[in-house]
Design a protein around this motif. Structure first.
Motif, PDB file in Angstrom:
ATOM      1  N   GLU A  37       0.863  -1.175   0.000  1.00 47.30           N
ATOM      2  CA  GLU A  37       0.000   0.000   0.000  1.00 47.30           C
ATOM      3  C   GLU A  37       0.906   1.233   0.000  1.00 47.30           C
ATOM      4  O   GLU A  37       1.827   1.333   0.810  1.00 47.30           O
ATOM      5  N   GLY A  39       1.066   5.534  -0.016  1.00 54.67           N
ATOM      6  CA  GLY A  39       0.305   6.748   0.249  1.00 54.67           C
ATOM      7  C   GLY A  39       0.058   7.515  -1.033  1.00 54.67           C
ATOM      8  O   GLY A  39       0.625   7.207  -2.088  1.00 54.67           O
ATOM      9  N   THR A  44       4.351  12.642  -1.227  1.00 53.33           N
ATOM     10  CA  THR A  44       4.489  11.217  -0.898  1.00 53.33           C
ATOM     11  C   THR A  44       5.079  10.456  -2.074  1.00 53.33           C
ATOM     12  O   THR A  44       5.964   9.618  -1.897  1.00 53.33           O
ATOM     13  N   SER A 139       7.617   4.551  12.101  1.00 54.26           N
ATOM     14  CA  SER A 139       7.513   3.199  11.569  1.00 54.26           C
ATOM     15  C   SER A 139       7.008   2.247  12.642  1.00 54.26           C
ATOM     16  O   SER A 139       7.376   2.366  13.803  1.00 54.26           O
ATOM     17  N   SER A 156       6.333  -0.501   7.533  1.00 52.31           N
ATOM     18  CA  SER A 156       5.527   0.689   7.271  1.00 52.31           C
ATOM     19  C   SER A 156       6.295   1.951   7.615  1.00 52.31           C
ATOM     20  O   SER A 156       7.205   1.937   8.443  1.00 52.31           O
ATOM     21  N   ASN A 158       5.158   6.226   8.021  1.00 52.91           N
ATOM     22  CA  ASN A 158       4.197   7.322   7.970  1.00 52.91           C
ATOM     23  C   ASN A 158       4.946   8.619   8.254  1.00 52.91           C
ATOM     24  O   ASN A 158       5.719   8.683   9.215  1.00 52.91           O
ATOM     25  N   LEU A 164       0.562   8.110   5.362  1.00 55.53           N
ATOM     26  CA  LEU A 164       1.203   6.886   4.889  1.00 55.53           C
ATOM     27  C   LEU A 164       2.140   7.163   3.721  1.00 55.53           C
ATOM     28  O   LEU A 164       1.756   7.793   2.737  1.00 55.53           O
ATOM     29  N   ARG A 167       3.530   0.820   3.009  1.00 57.57           N
ATOM     30  CA  ARG A 167       3.349  -0.321   3.895  1.00 57.57           C
ATOM     31  C   ARG A 167       3.339  -1.555   3.022  1.00 57.57           C
ATOM     32  O   ARG A 167       2.593  -1.634   2.051  1.00 57.57           O
TER      33      ARG A 167
END
Length: 182
Positions: A37, A39, A44, A139, A156, A158, A164, A167
């Protein structure tokens, strides 16, 4: 020959699950599957592209090849044809792992909690310029062994103000004859 940077950064007498200990003690190739996934947003996208992170996807085939050259481990991750390579070394001054993804260097702290290897971001630089502490991504990265004996990961990051970044979570098993690294 010294051991894996993450093993060096852990407290002495750590007791990792077998699958986690194996991945961090051997050179070779591992294969499995993961969900990715990413962001959204312009900044990003720039950040994840600078690090060479893969596009999003479900049930993506993944392989990780680990090779040692002196004190440096090279991890090449192939996410369904998209390769992300990083170089890891133990930073004795900070008792942590320094991982370099393209233009990005990340200093990581490893800790063991209830059989789960947890990894947090301590420091990050882009093109050699350190980010201030307030801008560091957070993380919740974890590695563990599942009931089938597979290496499991949940990686992950962020970023404050962006949310995000990336991930990816899934599993790996060893492919062929592995070479001891530690």
């Amino acid at each position: 020959m010294s051991s894996d940077p993450f093993l060096q950064a852990l407290a002495p007498n750590h007791s990792l699950p077998n699958a986690v200990q194996w991945l961090h003690s051997t050179e070779g190739q591992y294969s499995g599957q993961c969900d990715i996934e990413r962001g959204t947003g312009f900044l990003t996208k720039i950040a994840t592209n600078l690090a060479g992170f893969p596009p999003g996807g479900k049930d993506v085939p993944v392989s990780v090849t680990i090779n040692r050259m002196g004190e440096t481990l090279t991890w090449t991750r192939d996410f369904g044809g998209h390769c992300t390579t990083s170089h890891l070394v133990y930073d004795a001054n900070r008792n942590c792992v320094r991982e370099k993804f393209g233009a990005i260097s990340i200093w990581l702290r490893a800790s063991l909690q209830n059989g789960v290897l947890r990894i947090e971001i301590l420091r990050l630089s882009v093109f050699g310029v350190p980010l201030p502490a307030f801008a560091l991504p957070r993380s919740n990265t974890r590695e563990w062994q599942d009931a089938q004996g597979r290496f499991r990961f949940d990686v992950s990051a962020n970023a404050p103000g962006l949310g995000l970044l990336i991930r990816y979570q899934g599993w790996l098993t060893p492919d062929h004859t592995m070479r001891g690294a530690g």
